[in-house]
Write a protein that holds these residues in place. Structure first.
Motif, mmCIF file in Angstrom:
data_model
loop_
_atom_site.group_PDB
_atom_site.id
_atom_site.type_symbol
_atom_site.label_atom_id
_atom_site.label_comp_id
_atom_site.label_asym_id
_atom_site.label_seq_id
_atom_site.Cartn_x
_atom_site.Cartn_y
_atom_site.Cartn_z
ATOM 1 N N PHE A 37 -1.197 -14.552 5.479
ATOM 2 C CA PHE A 37 -1.336 -15.645 6.444
ATOM 3 C C PHE A 37 -1.987 -15.134 7.734
ATOM 4 O O PHE A 37 -2.777 -15.844 8.358
ATOM 5 N N GLY A 38 -1.654 -13.922 8.108
ATOM 6 C CA GLY A 38 -2.202 -13.344 9.342
ATOM 7 C C GLY A 38 -3.700 -13.111 9.264
ATOM 8 O O GLY A 38 -4.369 -12.892 10.274
ATOM 9 N N ARG A 39 -4.250 -13.145 8.041
ATOM 10 C CA ARG A 39 -5.690 -12.961 7.820
ATOM 11 C C ARG A 39 -6.365 -14.252 7.367
ATOM 12 O O ARG A 39 -7.492 -14.225 6.880
ATOM 13 N N GLY A 40 -5.656 -15.357 7.491
ATOM 14 C CA GLY A 40 -6.259 -16.637 7.123
ATOM 15 C C GLY A 40 -6.292 -16.894 5.629
ATOM 16 O O GLY A 40 -6.906 -17.857 5.173
ATOM 17 N N ALA A 41 -5.643 -16.046 4.848
ATOM 18 C CA ALA A 41 -5.609 -16.246 3.396
ATOM 19 C C ALA A 41 -4.351 -17.044 3.032
ATOM 20 O O ALA A 41 -3.422 -17.167 3.828
ATOM 21 N N THR A 42 -4.329 -17.594 1.826
ATOM 22 C CA THR A 42 -3.146 -18.296 1.352
ATOM 23 C C THR A 42 -2.598 -17.527 0.140
ATOM 24 O O THR A 42 -3.175 -16.544 -0.305
ATOM 25 N N THR A 43 -1.485 -18.016 -0.376
ATOM 26 C CA THR A 43 -0.842 -17.324 -1.498
ATOM 27 C C THR A 43 -1.010 -18.116 -2.793
ATOM 28 O O THR A 43 -0.551 -17.671 -3.842
ATOM 29 N N GLU A 44 -1.676 -19.248 -2.727
ATOM 30 C CA GLU A 44 -1.667 -20.177 -3.861
ATOM 31 C C GLU A 44 -2.270 -19.653 -5.151
ATOM 32 O O GLU A 44 -1.868 -20.046 -6.231
ATOM 33 N N SER A 45 -3.258 -18.782 -5.044
ATOM 34 C CA SER A 45 -3.917 -18.303 -6.259
ATOM 35 C C SER A 45 -3.615 -16.823 -6.507
ATOM 36 O O SER A 45 -4.382 -16.127 -7.136
ATOM 37 N N ILE A 46 -2.471 -16.372 -5.990
ATOM 38 C CA ILE A 46 -2.112 -14.961 -6.139
ATOM 39 C C ILE A 46 -0.790 -14.864 -6.877
ATOM 40 O O ILE A 46 0.156 -15.593 -6.584
ATOM 41 N N ILE A 47 -0.732 -13.975 -7.864
ATOM 42 C CA ILE A 47 0.477 -13.812 -8.654
ATOM 43 C C ILE A 47 0.815 -12.324 -8.692
ATOM 44 O O ILE A 47 -0.083 -11.483 -8.675
ATOM 45 N N VAL A 48 2.097 -12.020 -8.687
ATOM 46 C CA VAL A 48 2.529 -10.624 -8.720
ATOM 47 C C VAL A 48 2.502 -10.133 -10.160
ATOM 48 O O VAL A 48 3.091 -10.748 -11.045
ATOM 49 N N ALA A 49 1.828 -9.034 -10.401
ATOM 50 C CA ALA A 49 1.689 -8.504 -11.763
ATOM 51 C C ALA A 49 2.591 -7.297 -11.994
ATOM 52 O O ALA A 49 3.000 -7.026 -13.130
ATOM 53 N N ARG A 50 2.891 -6.549 -10.926
ATOM 54 C CA ARG A 50 3.688 -5.331 -11.101
ATOM 55 C C ARG A 50 4.358 -4.965 -9.784
ATOM 56 O O ARG A 50 3.761 -5.132 -8.719
ATOM 57 N N VAL A 51 5.587 -4.477 -9.891
ATOM 58 C CA VAL A 51 6.312 -3.939 -8.738
ATOM 59 C C VAL A 51 6.912 -2.599 -9.139
ATOM 60 O O VAL A 51 7.464 -2.466 -10.232
ATOM 61 N N GLU A 52 6.789 -1.612 -8.267
ATOM 62 C CA GLU A 52 7.622 -0.408 -8.400
ATOM 63 C C GLU A 52 8.315 -0.193 -7.073
ATOM 64 O O GLU A 52 7.687 -0.303 -6.024
ATOM 65 N N ILE A 53 9.590 0.124 -7.138
ATOM 66 C CA ILE A 53 10.341 0.307 -5.902
ATOM 67 C C ILE A 53 11.352 1.442 -6.068
ATOM 68 O O ILE A 53 12.024 1.533 -7.091
ATOM 69 N N ASP A 54 11.373 2.309 -5.069
ATOM 70 C CA ASP A 54 12.353 3.391 -5.015
ATOM 71 C C ASP A 54 13.302 3.111 -3.864
ATOM 72 O O ASP A 54 12.868 2.943 -2.724
ATOM 73 N N TYR A 55 14.577 3.072 -4.195
ATOM 74 C CA TYR A 55 15.605 2.797 -3.203
ATOM 75 C C TYR A 55 16.047 4.131 -2.601
ATOM 76 O O TYR A 55 16.513 5.012 -3.316
ATOM 77 N N ARG A 56 15.841 4.297 -1.304
ATOM 78 C CA ARG A 56 16.092 5.592 -0.664
ATOM 79 C C ARG A 56 17.416 5.654 0.080
ATOM 80 O O ARG A 56 17.995 6.723 0.243
ATOM 81 N N SER A 57 17.872 4.541 0.633
ATOM 82 C CA SER A 57 19.184 4.503 1.298
ATOM 83 C C SER A 57 19.653 3.061 1.307
ATOM 84 O O SER A 57 18.879 2.149 1.005
ATOM 85 N N GLN A 58 20.917 2.858 1.621
ATOM 86 C CA GLN A 58 21.488 1.524 1.557
ATOM 87 C C GLN A 58 21.240 0.745 2.852
ATOM 88 O O GLN A 58 21.243 1.310 3.931
ATOM 89 N N ALA A 59 21.045 -0.556 2.726
ATOM 90 C CA ALA A 59 20.950 -1.427 3.895
ATOM 91 C C ALA A 59 22.198 -2.300 3.949
ATOM 92 O O ALA A 59 22.771 -2.643 2.911
ATOM 93 N N ARG A 60 22.619 -2.627 5.162
ATOM 94 C CA ARG A 60 23.899 -3.297 5.406
ATOM 95 C C ARG A 60 23.716 -4.623 6.128
ATOM 96 O O ARG A 60 22.656 -4.884 6.680
ATOM 97 N N TYR A 61 24.805 -5.353 6.249
ATOM 98 C CA TYR A 61 24.757 -6.642 6.938
ATOM 99 C C TYR A 61 24.219 -6.511 8.358
ATOM 100 O O TYR A 61 24.685 -5.653 9.127
ATOM 101 N N GLY A 62 23.288 -7.364 8.690
ATOM 102 C CA GLY A 62 22.781 -7.430 10.053
ATOM 103 C C GLY A 62 21.708 -6.403 10.374
ATOM 104 O O GLY A 62 21.103 -6.467 11.442
ATOM 105 N N ASP A 63 21.467 -5.460 9.458
ATOM 106 C CA ASP A 63 20.387 -4.490 9.699
ATOM 107 C C ASP A 63 19.069 -5.219 9.920
ATOM 108 O O ASP A 63 18.771 -6.204 9.241
ATOM 109 N N GLU A 64 18.300 -4.738 10.860
ATOM 110 C CA GLU A 64 16.918 -5.173 10.984
ATOM 111 C C GLU A 64 16.056 -4.161 10.256
ATOM 112 O O GLU A 64 16.224 -2.949 10.431
ATOM 113 N N LEU A 65 15.156 -4.678 9.429
ATOM 114 C CA LEU A 65 14.322 -3.806 8.611
ATOM 115 C C LEU A 65 12.855 -4.061 8.926
ATOM 116 O O LEU A 65 12.422 -5.215 9.004
ATOM 117 N N ASP A 66 12.113 -2.979 9.096
ATOM 118 C CA ASP A 66 10.661 -3.093 9.251
ATOM 119 C C ASP A 66 10.016 -2.820 7.903
ATOM 120 O O ASP A 66 10.253 -1.773 7.296
#
Lengths: 128, 128, 128, 128
Positions: A37-66
């Motif tokens: 959205f910040g680049r003027g694009a939309t999400t309508e014709s975009i689909i997620v094909a693959r995700v890989e994620i490594d969990y490094r530490s736990q997040a808790r209630y109220g944490d702000e995450l960047d």
């Protein structure tokens, strides 16, 4: 690097008292949409094909995450982001991820070439 | 191969009318817990360290999905599952995934060796 | 009385280890959609206008819940369901609820009269 | 009146493209927890006993919502909030709600009197 901030909701936790593994994909999604959205694009014709994620530490209630998003590569019909999720207060690394998105024609139900307009937007600096 | 069945809920969809990418991690989680419970193991000392998932086709409201789980490997403190998510009615492949779980001591906040009891349960046939 | 069965997922729990209050509205929604689909109706022009829910006991991981739905009344442009959510195994009452749905024209963004076709379907016995 | 702000996430939408009815209970929950934490209270011994919610208009992706919380009454073992959910940008009313919370002893599995400490905190101004 584009940075999107999320606040952990109580509903994001599971019975272990930490953010559930599935919810991180929602944080990545919010960051990705803000990137587009910040680049003027939309999400309508975009689909997620693959995700890989490594969990490094736990997040808790109220944490702000960047969620730090980097556009890694733009191919013929797909593009790749990498992410770092950091606890805003401490800088602690919470997760690292990569996602592959495909430019998708929902009517034809198949991947299609990334046109010049979308290609330019993806590569542009944030404009709004 | 262990098979767990899930039914898509309306809340699992997003505004594209298909199951949202994050929700598949919930389906994997349900299958994983059923795998563990069926072998007399619990989930209390297990934490997800990594997920990779490839989305192969879209799932829709009311679809019944078979999540096929294979235990790939048991290491010193971690073990790995691979998954296939299939549409029950058509046999269509919906997603493929791998997850790494770590035997985790929440009090010490670190990975610990998989003890013989858990190791035996993971490798056992389903008993209930 | 129409009965729809749901199984509690791990993601339905919150950090208190019980089903989160918001998730019960998802169970009601699934029951409501099954009620409509079973009578040949769709959900496309129906919007939820009001929910009241009383939580009577806690639901836990893996519980099977029977959502019993009764159509209470059909008005000019709205209709009302009442629900009882029971633990299937024990018969224990988990929640009681009422919801009001409005026949809604999304293009005009306003309530519209329930036509004879929908009225007949709502009042019909389950046919599939 | 205490005001808590939430931003609509993509995952909060359903296939109608608006915030799903169940998700509003998550917004109320976030506001309620912020209310309690802001007064030095915790949520550990509080359970939701009843919710009523009237949906007044639709919320969309990216909307910022102000959840206005008023403590209506404190009884022997329960207390009541009322809420207004407003679109921050336009001031449009999105939902109105009431919830009843019970001071709950999870070990005894029953309601218990609200002690003087919690009573004082509930009635106090926000201190942090």
């Amino acid at each position: 690097v584009f940075v999107h901030r999320e606040t952990v909701r109580f509903r994001d936790l599971d019975s272990m008292g930490h953010v559930n593994n599935a919810v991180f994909l929602t944080y990545l999604e919010e960051a990705r949409i803000a990137f587009l959205f910040g680049r003027g694009a939309t999400t309508e014709s975009i689909i997620v094909a693959r995700v890989e994620i490594d969990y490094r530490s736990q997040a808790r209630y109220g944490d702000e995450l960047d969620v730090r998003v980097t556009l890694d590569a733009i191919g013929r019909s797909s593009f790749t982001y990498s992410y770092e999720v950091l606890d805003t207060a401490s800088g602690r690394l919470v997760a690292q991820a990569k996602t592959v998105q495909v430019h998708f024609d929902y009517e034809q139900n198949k991947a299609v070439s990334i046109d010049d307009d979308l290609r330019a937007k993806l590569a542009s600096p944030v404009t709004r």
